[in-house]
Write a protein that holds these residues in place. Structure first.
Motif, mmCIF file in Angstrom:
data_model
loop_
_atom_site.group_PDB
_atom_site.id
_atom_site.type_symbol
_atom_site.label_atom_id
_atom_site.label_comp_id
_atom_site.label_asym_id
_atom_site.label_seq_id
_atom_site.Cartn_x
_atom_site.Cartn_y
_atom_site.Cartn_z
ATOM 1 N N VAL B 35 0.865 -1.181 0.000
ATOM 2 C CA VAL B 35 0.000 0.000 0.000
ATOM 3 C C VAL B 35 0.905 1.235 0.000
ATOM 4 O O VAL B 35 1.913 1.262 0.704
ATOM 5 N N ARG B 36 0.549 2.252 -0.804
ATOM 6 C CA ARG B 36 1.301 3.508 -0.759
ATOM 7 C C ARG B 36 0.447 4.579 -0.107
ATOM 8 O O ARG B 36 -0.752 4.706 -0.395
ATOM 9 N N ILE B 37 1.072 5.326 0.782
ATOM 10 C CA ILE B 37 0.364 6.355 1.542
ATOM 11 C C ILE B 37 0.960 7.718 1.249
ATOM 12 O O ILE B 37 2.188 7.887 1.302
ATOM 13 N N ALA B 38 0.115 8.694 0.925
ATOM 14 C CA ALA B 38 0.562 10.083 0.786
ATOM 15 C C ALA B 38 0.659 10.672 2.187
ATOM 16 O O ALA B 38 -0.325 10.697 2.932
ATOM 17 N N ILE B 39 1.854 11.130 2.535
ATOM 18 C CA ILE B 39 2.098 11.567 3.913
ATOM 19 C C ILE B 39 1.474 12.928 4.193
ATOM 20 O O ILE B 39 1.488 13.822 3.348
ATOM 21 N N GLU B 40 0.940 13.064 5.408
ATOM 22 C CA GLU B 40 0.440 14.355 5.876
ATOM 23 C C GLU B 40 1.366 14.873 6.989
ATOM 24 O O GLU B 40 1.679 16.046 7.055
ATOM 25 N N ASP B 124 8.965 17.498 -0.217
ATOM 26 C CA ASP B 124 8.819 18.959 -0.048
ATOM 27 C C ASP B 124 9.960 19.551 0.767
ATOM 28 O O ASP B 124 9.849 20.677 1.273
ATOM 29 N N GLU B 125 11.050 18.766 0.922
ATOM 30 C CA GLU B 125 12.195 19.224 1.731
ATOM 31 C C GLU B 125 11.754 19.632 3.147
ATOM 32 O O GLU B 125 12.460 20.369 3.825
ATOM 33 N N LEU B 126 10.595 19.141 3.582
ATOM 34 C CA LEU B 126 10.037 19.472 4.909
ATOM 35 C C LEU B 126 9.937 20.986 5.107
ATOM 36 O O LEU B 126 10.190 21.512 6.200
ATOM 37 N N GLN B 135 6.306 16.934 15.753
ATOM 38 C CA GLN B 135 5.261 16.876 14.735
ATOM 39 C C GLN B 135 5.792 17.498 13.448
ATOM 40 O O GLN B 135 6.055 18.697 13.412
ATOM 41 N N VAL B 136 5.917 16.694 12.402
ATOM 42 C CA VAL B 136 6.580 17.136 11.182
ATOM 43 C C VAL B 136 5.609 17.122 10.004
ATOM 44 O O VAL B 136 5.353 16.067 9.414
ATOM 45 N N PRO B 137 5.039 18.274 9.633
ATOM 46 C CA PRO B 137 4.210 18.304 8.428
ATOM 47 C C PRO B 137 5.088 17.938 7.238
ATOM 48 O O PRO B 137 6.229 18.413 7.146
ATOM 49 N N ALA B 138 4.572 17.108 6.342
ATOM 50 C CA ALA B 138 5.448 16.622 5.269
ATOM 51 C C ALA B 138 4.640 16.222 4.045
ATOM 52 O O ALA B 138 3.518 15.720 4.156
ATOM 53 N N ASP B 139 5.240 16.429 2.881
ATOM 54 C CA ASP B 139 4.714 15.900 1.625
ATOM 55 C C ASP B 139 5.637 14.780 1.195
ATOM 56 O O ASP B 139 6.848 14.872 1.370
#
Lengths: 347, 347
Positions: B35-40, B124-126, B135-139
């Protein structure tokens, strides 16, 4: 009213269990559920003896004096540095009317609980001991509590062999209990040519195992286990390598419904988990088991397995293990070989 | 053919499990059971973040650069010093036709397996992270293996509450399984006002417990547990004191048939063993549990108890735990209070 776990024998500090106590009451008068044993021999724990011998530069007299002093001061034999004790052999001298240990006066027994919680008195100044061996001939007495463990030494087996069996008798007992909860299960024993491992295999067979897989670390152990005839398949693998171990178990007919870990090396948790099927159980008998490695490992692998901490006690475990040894010539051969090898190492 | 535990994603060293690997293959193309998950958002493990922040003297830019470098080099987020990872929240992007995780494209999920074994790419280079919080928002995206754990985040509960429940959801699952094996059992939960403890109590009730005893360390927790109405009896005792603990449990209606240890302090093994009756079971969920203290403790007390290592995984455990929270206002109140207290500590 005496406490079945011996709280009434704790002198200091108050309110702790006998093992944690600094000093126990070693009065010879027994409570109604206690048993007094006339000592024949103490077996000091190996780590404890090593510490004492090193401290006193192998001066046997000094070692003897310190052991006597420890027992005099603490009312039990517990090395203050290592924290360990050992066990003892003796003859039942008096049995309280409410004792549930099943012992009779005159029985020759071995205690299976540690000396660290056993009230003890030495009456011969250990005069027959030269202070140079873990085996300590001794006169005196020891007290067993209401809840304790002592096993009769059978007349038909050498004492050393009986003690070796009793040392690991919890393994076949728990293995039988868990295996009997499955229908025709595949059982995998890791470290299958060792003492606890061979008894676990024999116990699993009696409990209805369908297929028995024995895992050993090398060709010598594989030949010995083949010769013993205890397993349906013998596999050679490094138990610390999860992929190698689980691959070997799969090839030998796994995954297992019940996996029994009997090898005393760290790092076997992942391999055991991977070798066990969904809904299966793993019994860890190795003291090298890491609680967190097992718990986190199963979670990380999303493994639906029940993991058990090997309890060294179960009712009737010693007699049952001796019976397995008598009934299995293969188990007997493996034990005799291990004992001979250990004797050789000591000389 | 992909490996359900992700062996096919291990690049180096060869032949180890993904968690032990230095480097994983984080290719976006999924295997048939992946399964592939798009990270939030990534939640870094607290110990890992602390190490990074200390090393870089709280220079957020430097922390961010090192996290990016770790993920680029290793193909996963595993702090090389602490060895730990964390978890992530995201949205399911693609599901392999043979995946058994029960996820659908668009599901908002939390992974319940560690980032240390999860193939990961940051795109997104964080840029939205200041490097000053766990808590690390990330793409970017992450890959789940055939055997993995991810739970749908329910729309009716705050994300933080759902995550807190999922963090301990193995406790009620295993408790239910063990309790249901006994008829009308007495169940004792040690650390009963905590997150895993309150869910264990609620789970035990659903599984048919006859009497529920909750043990807590102080009057505040006792009042909170009383208010939650989850236990039939609330006892105050220091779980590290075997005599005090077992005496308190006896007075509250023990010994227990099933004892659940949910307090994260060392030294609770003896008390749990003494509080459990013959033929009973003890489930250790505390990571502070000592394997040898439990094994040797039960033997020293001649305790015929089954001892289980708390496995954090069981099929359906997250949904079942969320259901317990929804059905029990008392559990919800205890969780809300804990979360509020933790938030207060952070500020």
């Amino acid at each position: 009213m005496t406490s079945p776990v011996g709280l009434h024998r704790v002198i200091e500090p108050a309110g702790v269990l006998p093992q944690a106590a600094f000093r126990l009451d070693n009065n010879a008068e027994i409570g109604t559920d206690e048993v007094r044993i006339a000592i024949e021999r103490l077996n000091l724990d190996a780590a404890s003896f090593r510490q004492l011998a090193t401290k006193h530069a192998n001066d046997g007299e000094a070692v003897r004096a310190e052991v006597l002093e420890i027992i005099r001061t603490r009312g039990k034999m517990q090395n203050p540095v290592t924290g360990s004790g050992g066990m003892l052999i003796g003859t039942v001298e008096e049995v309280g009317p409410q004792s549930k240990l099943g012992l009779a006066v005159g029985d020759r027994v071995s205690t299976l609980v540690s000396l660290t919680l056993t009230p003890l008195v030495i009456e011969d100044e250990l005069a027959s001991w030269d202070g140079r061996s873990e085996q300590v001939p001794a006169d005196g007495y020891a007290i067993l509590f209401g809840r304790s463990i002592a096993a009769r030494l059978p007349a038909d087996l050498p004492t050393e062999l009986s003690l070796a069996v009793m040392d690991v008798c919890g393994a076949p007992a728990l293995t039988r209990r868990i295996v009997s909860g499955y229908a025709d299960p595949t059982v995998c024993v890791i470290g299958a040519a060792g003492k606890s491992g061979s008894l676990a295999l024999a116990g699993a067979r009696v409990a209805g195992a369908g297929r028995l897989i024995g895992v050993v670390p090398n060709a010598d152990d594989a030949a010995a286990l083949d010769d013993a005839g205890l397993a349906d398949a013998v596999a050679i693998a490094d138990a610390r390598d999860p992929v190698a171990l689980s691959t070997a178990v799969l090839k030998a007919g796994g995954p297992a419904d019940v996996t029994v870990v009997c090898v005393d090396v760290p790092g076997c948790e992942g391999g055991a988990i991977l070798s066990t099927g969904d809904g299966g159980a793993i019994i860890f008998f190795s003291m090298a088991t890491s609680f967190s490695a097992a718990a986190l490992g199963a979670e990380g692998l999303a493994a639906d397995v029940t993991m058990l901490i090997g309890n060294g006690y179960a009712p009737g475990h010693a007699d049952a293990a001796l019976e397995l040894l008598r009934d299995n010539a293969g188990v007997r051969r493996l034990f005799d070989a291990r004992i001979a090898a250990e004797r050789k190492m000591e000389t």
